[in-house]
Enzyme design. Sequence first.
Site, short mmCIF file in Angstrom:
data_model
loop_
_atom_site.label_atom_id
_atom_site.label_comp_id
_atom_site.label_asym_id
_atom_site.label_seq_id
_atom_site.Cartn_x
_atom_site.Cartn_y
_atom_site.Cartn_z
N GLY A 73 82.61 59.44 8.91
CA GLY A 73 83.48 58.46 8.98
C GLY A 73 83.03 57.32 9.85
O GLY A 73 81.86 56.88 10.12
N GLY A 89 76.56 51.01 4.56
CA GLY A 89 77.13 50.00 5.50
C GLY A 89 77.47 48.65 5.02
O GLY A 89 78.55 47.93 5.53
N ASP A 90 76.68 48.08 4.03
CA ASP A 90 76.99 46.78 3.63
C ASP A 90 78.25 46.85 2.84
O ASP A 90 79.07 45.76 2.75
CB ASP A 90 75.88 46.20 2.74
CG ASP A 90 74.29 46.44 3.28
OD1 ASP A 90 74.38 46.34 4.56
OD2 ASP A 90 73.49 46.61 2.39
O1 TA6 Z 1 71.66 48.19 4.07
C1 TA6 Z 1 70.44 48.71 2.92
C2 TA6 Z 1 69.58 47.53 2.85
O2 TA6 Z 1 70.37 46.26 2.50
C3 TA6 Z 1 68.52 47.63 1.85
O3 TA6 Z 1 69.08 47.39 0.65
C4 TA6 Z 1 67.42 46.61 2.32
O4 TA6 Z 1 67.19 45.33 1.52
C5 TA6 Z 1 67.48 46.70 3.63
O5 TA6 Z 1 68.89 47.11 4.10
C6 TA6 Z 1 67.15 45.63 4.51
O6 TA6 Z 1 67.46 45.70 6.05
P1 TA6 Z 1 66.87 44.79 7.12
O7 TA6 Z 1 67.52 45.25 8.18
O8 TA6 Z 1 65.41 44.90 7.08
O9 TA6 Z 1 67.45 43.48 6.87
#
Ligand code: TA6
Length: 313
Positions: A228, A254-255
């Site tokens: 969590g 996370g996004d």
């Molecule tokens: O959070 C996942 C992600 O968005 C992937 O989709 C990939 O594009 C990556 O992270 C990019 O992360 P960064 O920290 O290199 O910008």
Amino acid sequence: MRDTITTVTLNAAIDKTYYVPALVKGTVMRATEVLSMAGGKGVNVARVLHQLGHSDVVATGFAAGYNGRFLVDRIRESGIGAEFVEANGESRLCLNFIDAADSSSTEILEPGPQVEDEHIAALKSKVSELAQRSAVVVLSGSLPKGAPPSLYAELIELVRASGAEPFLDTSGAPLAQALAAKPAFIKPNEDEIVPLLAGQCDGNLFEGVKSLSTHGIRNVVVTLGGDGAAAIVDGAAYRVTIPKLQAVNTVGCGDAFVAGYAYGSSRGWSAEACLRHAAAAGCANALSTVAGDVKANDFEALLPRITIGEWLA
Ligand code: TA6
């Protein structure tokens, strides 16, 4: 009343997800399925905000070359505004290999294009312009080559001066340098926060988060994977518990979490409501085959299964 939420992806990407029966280093593997999406953290945040029902979302950042045109077209097709600054070279590919044997994910992230001073100046004026009509501006991900590690700190100042709330989701030196600019929200995971606290708070997570919060960052959330999240918001400490899930693809959770939080925060919701929305979106993302994708039925089913309690030191 400002309705827009802007996301900034300085190192946007085409996210390619390869499903393979078993990932074995040093062998030839044939993919059973390949999926390509517009990506990079901020683009994923924009897509999930739109899926959660926030209609006024604009994505900006740098886009370069053929890959840049591909991702801008995909973003617009999904109903999200795309106002990217064109840079030289090619936007990157981010590769995610999912091993069907154990559902593990192995990522290879390209460094991205080189940006020049003129592109950075154009990006700053685009962010200022969009921030003037935004409730929240979400700044996410790594920096492309040529961008100074201070860039997020500078963008946070611009966003705040335009009257919007600056959210930040990055790691390493760009995060460390941006803390002094006091973003309204940060969401490091445990691996990302530990180096920030090196030599402070005796490695105690609660004390570390509390010290960030008392230094003027109103919303400090630490995501803990399957355990969590923990957060301190306006001085109150929360522990977020999520259900056990059979994850399909955890990339982008996370996004999705950031998107859920921005959704609630832009509506003036309580910390508990923002955290619940964020955690349900993060969990729903884990049930999708691609990064930064939340299905409405998964999200609705997960919302009542999120528990928000007190985080005890
Ligand atoms: O959070 C996942 C992600 O968005 C992937 O989709 C990939 O594009 C990556 O992270 C990019 O992360 P960064 O920290 O290199 O910008």
